[in-house]
Motif scaffolding. Structure first.
Motif, short mmCIF file in Angstrom:
data_model
loop_
_atom_site.label_atom_id
_atom_site.label_comp_id
_atom_site.label_asym_id
_atom_site.label_seq_id
_atom_site.Cartn_x
_atom_site.Cartn_y
_atom_site.Cartn_z
N TYR A 20 1.01 -1.45 -0.09
CA TYR A 20 -0.03 -0.01 0.05
C TYR A 20 0.82 1.31 0.00
O TYR A 20 0.80 2.19 -0.83
CB TYR A 20 -0.90 0.12 1.30
CG TYR A 20 -1.73 1.21 1.47
CD1 TYR A 20 -2.61 1.81 0.47
CD2 TYR A 20 -1.39 1.99 2.49
CE1 TYR A 20 -3.15 3.14 0.87
CE2 TYR A 20 -2.11 3.09 2.86
CZ TYR A 20 -2.95 3.83 1.95
OH TYR A 20 -3.59 4.97 2.02
N ARG B 13 -10.23 -1.43 3.60
CA ARG B 13 -10.65 -0.36 3.04
C ARG B 13 -10.16 -0.27 1.64
O ARG B 13 -9.28 -0.96 1.02
CB ARG B 13 -9.55 0.85 3.61
CG ARG B 13 -9.73 1.32 5.02
CD ARG B 13 -8.63 2.01 5.56
NE ARG B 13 -7.52 1.08 5.52
CZ ARG B 13 -6.22 1.43 5.77
NH1 ARG B 13 -5.86 2.80 5.70
NH2 ARG B 13 -5.36 0.73 5.96
N VAL C 23 -8.93 1.19 -1.88
CA VAL C 23 -7.95 2.12 -2.27
C VAL C 23 -8.03 2.46 -3.81
O VAL C 23 -7.25 3.23 -4.17
CB VAL C 23 -6.61 1.62 -1.81
CG1 VAL C 23 -6.50 1.77 -0.23
CG2 VAL C 23 -6.14 0.30 -2.07
N PRO D 106 -8.87 6.45 1.38
CA PRO D 106 -9.63 5.21 1.02
C PRO D 106 -11.22 5.33 1.86
O PRO D 106 -11.64 5.93 2.77
CB PRO D 106 -8.86 4.20 1.99
CG PRO D 106 -7.32 4.86 2.19
CD PRO D 106 -7.72 6.17 2.30
#
Length: 207
Positions: free
Chosen positions: A30, A67, A69, A109
């Motif tokens: 990420y 979440r 993204v 997000p």
């Protein structure tokens, strides 16, 4: 209203380009995707996972907590391929799953707490995918920005200074060097960013 609940695809698989999937970013990926712009996401190590097909829609997520993204479409379905495509006797190696980004939300997000993930790749009901994607809202309007990176460098000539500049940029990168960004025409609104987030560069304000 459809809730964000994952559903496995049972029986016959959907035709190419009609499936929907959730893909979980590996640990540490990420940050890498947030720091530097990439057009595609390539994932390996999915030998035992279900296989999306080219054209399938993908929701890219991070865990803890879940979440959303990014969104994308599959351009390479992974699996195995010959190490040398021209040599039928060459060893078979894993081909990556390739997802072309169509929407990014790495900086903001969307929550996906109710989504049930089943490993790195999870089949989604198309309606559940649509409800999840709707959480991102409409794409933000694009605008022009001025981005700069100023480094004081001691050198014997301008050419050497430029070489040293690029050496420092490659060595230190976005994890250590502050980049300064402002809307075009509004330099007074300049902000410094380190690690992809706004960072205070005024030592007096830290006291």
């Amino acid at each position: 209203m459809t809730t964000d609940t994952a559903h496995r695809v049972d029986g016959a698989r959907p035709a190419d380009g009609t499936g929907a999937w959730a893909v979980l970013l590996p640990t540490g990926r990420y940050e890498a995707e947030r720091l530097v712009h990439h057009d595609t996401l390539e994932l390996t190590g999915l030998a035992d996972a279900a296989r999306p097909r080219p054209g399938d829609r993908v929701a890219v997520l991070v865990d803890a907590p879940p979440r959303l993204v990014a969104l994308g479409r599959v351009t390479g379905a992974g699996g195995e391929e010959r190490e040398d495509p021209d040599d039928p006797q060459s060893e078979r190696v894993e081909a990556p799953l390739v997802v072309a980004y169509t929407r990014r939300a790495f900086d903001e997000p969307a929550p996906a707490d109710a989504l049930a993930l089943d490993g790195p790749v999870t089949a989604l009901d198309p309606a559940a995918f649509g409800a999840l994607a709707d959480r991102l809202g409409p794409p933000p309007q694009r605008r022009s920005w001025l981005v700069s990176l100023d480094l004081p460098i001691e050198a014997a000539s301008p050419a050497e200074a430029v070489r040293l500049f690029w050496a420092y940029v490659q060595e230190l990168g976005p994890r250590e060097l502050p980049a300064f960004v402002s809307p075009s025409g509004d330099e007074l609104a300049m902000q410094a960013f380190v690690l992809g987030a706004e960072a205070n560069q005024d030592p007096e304000e830290d006291d």
